[in-house]
Design an enzyme around this catalytic site. Structure first.
Site, PDB file in Angstrom:
ATOM      1  N   HIS A   1      63.035  72.602 -41.358  1.00  0.00           N
ATOM      2  CA  HIS A   1      64.514  72.522 -41.437  1.00  0.00           C
ATOM      3  C   HIS A   1      64.953  71.250 -42.163  1.00  0.00           C
ATOM      4  O   HIS A   1      65.807  71.278 -43.053  1.00  0.00           O
ATOM      5  CB  HIS A   1      65.109  72.487 -40.020  1.00  0.00           C
ATOM      6  CG  HIS A   1      65.214  73.841 -39.367  1.00  0.00           C
ATOM      7  ND1 HIS A   1      65.889  74.891 -39.940  1.00  0.00           N
ATOM      8  CD2 HIS A   1      64.766  74.292 -38.164  1.00  0.00           C
ATOM      9  CE1 HIS A   1      65.845  75.951 -39.117  1.00  0.00           C
ATOM     10  NE2 HIS A   1      65.157  75.609 -38.039  1.00  0.00           N
TER      11      HIS A   1
ATOM     12  N   HIS B   1      58.044  72.965 -37.349  1.00  0.00           N
ATOM     13  CA  HIS B   1      59.255  73.778 -37.492  1.00  0.00           C
ATOM     14  C   HIS B   1      60.452  72.903 -37.905  1.00  0.00           C
ATOM     15  O   HIS B   1      61.160  73.222 -38.866  1.00  0.00           O
ATOM     16  CB  HIS B   1      59.525  74.484 -36.155  1.00  0.00           C
ATOM     17  CG  HIS B   1      60.699  75.414 -36.160  1.00  0.00           C
ATOM     18  ND1 HIS B   1      60.577  76.775 -36.341  1.00  0.00           N
ATOM     19  CD2 HIS B   1      62.021  75.192 -35.982  1.00  0.00           C
ATOM     20  CE1 HIS B   1      61.766  77.345 -36.291  1.00  0.00           C
ATOM     21  NE2 HIS B   1      62.670  76.396 -36.063  1.00  0.00           N
ATOM     22  N   GLU B   2      60.641  71.819 -37.188  1.00  0.00           N
ATOM     23  CA  GLU B   2      61.798  70.962 -37.485  1.00  0.00           C
ATOM     24  C   GLU B   2      61.627  70.233 -38.814  1.00  0.00           C
ATOM     25  O   GLU B   2      62.606  69.965 -39.515  1.00  0.00           O
ATOM     26  CB  GLU B   2      62.057  69.970 -36.342  1.00  0.00           C
ATOM     27  CG  GLU B   2      62.334  70.614 -34.980  1.00  0.00           C
ATOM     28  CD  GLU B   2      63.408  71.691 -34.992  1.00  0.00           C
ATOM     29  OE1 GLU B   2      64.275  71.669 -35.886  1.00  0.00           O
ATOM     30  OE2 GLU B   2      63.385  72.571 -34.102  1.00  0.00           O
TER      31      GLU B   2
ATOM     32  N   GLU C   1      66.210  79.077 -41.436  1.00  0.00           N
ATOM     33  CA  GLU C   1      65.105  79.493 -40.560  1.00  0.00           C
ATOM     34  C   GLU C   1      63.893  79.926 -41.388  1.00  0.00           C
ATOM     35  O   GLU C   1      62.754  79.779 -40.934  1.00  0.00           O
ATOM     36  CB  GLU C   1      65.590  80.624 -39.644  1.00  0.00           C
ATOM     37  CG  GLU C   1      64.660  80.951 -38.493  1.00  0.00           C
ATOM     38  CD  GLU C   1      64.628  79.900 -37.377  1.00  0.00           C
ATOM     39  OE1 GLU C   1      65.414  78.923 -37.427  1.00  0.00           O
ATOM     40  OE2 GLU C   1      63.801  80.058 -36.455  1.00  0.00           O
TER      41      GLU C   1
END
Lengths: 489, 489
Positions: A258, A254-255, A284
């Site tokens: 980003h 997820h990170e 997101e």
């Protein structure tokens, strides 16, 4: 120097200073000795003071009045600078300071209240935060909708009306899917102990697999994982729970999503308003598509199953198919951040309705807990057992982040659209993912979306990438196809 | 608010921002991904711009004209603020910027020249740096001595004349001691492999042994160890060479000395001009007394011998006495930072004479290498074999740190005085050190020197702690006694 040159030079220093302030936040969550907290809050306040003075510098108004943008890029830069200046000057300085001071204290009060399951200890502070946010929203809205004015901070162009209508269209299909899935037999969960060092090695390897640029980033541990920074220095964090490796694995991916967005923006936009992800929703969408549509796909989990076996031996899952099912296990739960793809957006819709009512004055703070619990029972079929599992679970409201929650679901919706377009455009993507090769996916996202940074408006850049106007259809189709197949419905 | 309140409030924010800038430097040396360097230099420049604007804020002059300090503390605060304002406003902004820009580039050019042993590649840049430093010194000196004006930045109140006279008194005794020691049989060095993790564990334990406050600090690795920050967040760094454990051990103790000075300052002075070590010389006295007079003492090395045996097994040294001799082994060498206590100050005196001549225009840059090599042969009895072992070894001149070198020896001189007073005041200190108990020593230093921060002038605070005017006698007596005994002279 032209007015444009002046604006860009001024902005460049402001961007550099805001990078410094952001890194201070990173240090606070990863490196700072515990005794440094009080001094740190003075350092942060001093940086905020410097940034606020630069953002409201009256010369900006003069330059903006004079400036003649030469091309599309210059027009976009000016659009961002104008928006930032308007916002910074509309909110009275005293109010901004009071909000900063209150929310910094409120976060601590919230954390203690959550630890003690004590709603009453938090309500007076929450009430003050809402009061100040209403004042801020009024200053920004200038007669328009209060909640819209707050959303605009995170997702320029989005409104509560359009978001609410979209959420209303999404809810029935999600509720149906949820009911069907929960009625089917649940796949087996993982069993075993997954050591910290081995999880961190896996996290690093996964980041590399997703193309994370270690020359411009690093990975550290944090209680609540986040990514931070941009330009040529964007860092990620992860956490490790030794019984639940998916926590570390999917936080990391997820990170990386980003951070890759920030790192893949056209270097020509560095230290300029175009050098950031364009909105929270689009941001997101990148973290979610890396995490879910790529990272939780059948192809990629097949490859990861082999990795897990090599690293952890037997962990109670017999086949790639069983592993795919374990990764995508749907189960009802109180906590948003632990929710699966089917439940996640139901959490968001509930918060959206509640915070919108709070800001518009339609829901009293004293009635919030009952409203939360009633809604949770209705949407999830379970009664909230304690406030820490209910209205005290998220940090957002304590720090004044009203209008932020809907961007999570908007991100999922954008991810659904991008996934559909990406799979149409990239041949044999699943086969590549099954070999642990994400380059087709990440390359498509970089080329079609990430590199543009702030050049286009949020919906515009998603539409440009997809070839159609963003809507909730592709996400819902994806979820139904995936989970009906997985659960043999 | 009184003028004093205004000054202190303004200063408090400036102090907070300068802590941020300092931590940015820490991050650069310990955490920053390598690709972040270019962006980082813009961030640093932007922070310097903010700090310069605050330090030259014209309101400071108005407040200073009005202020009536109420007591000794207020007088000291105002003294520091006035000095900082005068300095910041005397140097034209263009010159300060040009110096910042040039020295940041010059450091890279120096590093490449050193790696390539290429003096000619560095000389044109060094020449530019000296030219700008001469201009800066002229702006500061306003008719006085140029080199004195530069020294004053690091050691307020010190002058080249008094330092030069002191160095002239020290040199003959050091040269004699050196000759006698080198004529005697050399003690055996260490043999063995000392693993990185075990060295880092020892470093942490040593920091704890010296009372380092982990609640307000942390230890990381850096190529060139340093300490950073103050108030409630002062961090240390160390390095590890797996064949030479003394490198890590004494770097760590040295930096704990610096950091403890900052952390032990009266908390009432936090984020004020009194909240720092008062000068580079006094700072170095703390790192040096921790490292040498305590850390390399017979008592403490006896305790450390046991620690080393426990952690590393047999490493070729048979007894505490042999270990004490190995720790304090005197050997000629080209490199200042690796020099033992007998040689160290001879390195400094040589740099002092050369840089003084450079700044005063008595030595041309083109003649520097020859001057260095002649002087080194005369003082050390060895011919420099390559520029990286000679005039290219130190970073200082490339970054404009002229006038800094003498504070190293001044720190040793202060440490000699403080050691004499401390041993007179603390009973059974050696016995305590032999048990690994440094609290008598560190407690005495905290109470008599460190807690005062910037309250007194540098020589004043040392005199207050010692009960006599600082002079070179105690250091020379200490060195002669220690090394004549150790080498049976």
């Amino acid at each position: 120097m032209t007015a444009y040159d002046h604006l860009m030079a001024h902005q460049r220093q402001t961007e550099a200073l805001s990078k410094v302030a952001e890194r201070l936040g990173w240090d606070q969550e990863t490196m700072m000795p515990r005794g440094g907290a009080e001094q740190r809050s003075e350092e942060m306040a001093a940086m905020e003071g410097v940034l606020h003075a630069r953002r409201t510098d009256p010369r900006i108004a003069d330059w903006l009045a004079e400036v003649v943008p030469a091309d599309e890029v210059a027009q976009a830069q000016i659009r961002h600078i104008r928006r930032s200046y308007d916002r910074a000057t509309k909110v009275p300085g005293d109010l901004a300071q009071e909000l900063a001071r209150l929310t910094s204290v409120a976060q601590g009060i919230w954390a203690e209240a959550r630890a003690a399951d004590d709603v009453a200890a938090f309500l007076p502070t929450l009430s003050q935060v809402i009061d100040l946010k209403q004042q801020e929203a009024a200053a920004l809205a200038q007669g328009g909708d209060l909640y819209d004015a707050l959303i605009d901070d995170y997702e320029p162009g989005a409104t509560a009306a359009t978001l609410g209508a979209m959420f209303d269209r999404m809810r029935p299909r999600l509720v149906d899917l949820r009911a069907a899935v929960l009625a089917a037999p649940a796949p087996a969960p993982l069993h075993g102990h997954f050591g910290l060092e081995a999880q961190l090695r896996l996290a690093r390897d996964l980041a590399s697999t997703f193309g994370y640029d270690w020359g411009r980033g690093r990975l550290d541990m944090a209680v609540h994982p986040f990514s931070s920074g941009g330009g040529s220095d964007s860092r990620i964090t992860t956490r490790v729970v030794e019984t639940e490796p998916f926590n570390c694995i999917y936080s990391t991916i997820h990170e990386v999503g980003h951070s890759s967005y920030e790192l893949n923006i056209d270097p020509d936009y560095a230290l300029s308003p175009l050098g950031h992800g364009v909105s929270m929703g689009v941001h997101e969408s990148q973290s979610r598509i890396y995490e879910n549509q790529i990272g939780r796909s059948r192809g990629f989990t097949g490859w990861m199953f082999g990795q897990m076996q090599e690293r952890f031996g037997d962990f109670g899952v017999a086949s790639p198919q069983a592993f795919y099912a374990a990764v995508n296990r749907v189960q009802p739960g109180f906590i948003r951040t632990e929710a699966d793809e089917v439940h996640y957006n139901l959490h968001i819709m509930m918060r959206f309705d509640l915070e919108r009512a709070l800001i518009q004055g339609d829901l009293a703070v004293d009635d919030l807990e009952a409203a939360w619990n009633d809604r949770f029972l209705a949407d999830f079929g379970v009664a909230v057992d304690r406030p820490a599992h209910g209205m005290l679970q998220d940090v957002h409201w304590s720090v004044g982040l009203f209008g932020y929650f809907p961007t999570y679901t908007l991100g999922n919706v954008y991810a659904g659209c991008l996934n559909q377009a990406m799979r149409a455009a990239v041949p044999d993507l699943d086969e590549a993912l099954a070999r642990g090769d994400t380059s087709g996916a990440t390359g498509w996202l970089r080329e079609n979306l990430q590199r543009h940074g702030g050049l286009y408006e949020p919906r515009e850049v998603v539409e440009l990438a997809c070839g159609f106007a963003p809507n909730e259809g592709p996400l819902l189709d994806y979820l139904e196809t995936k989970f009906r197949s997985l659960y043999n419905l």
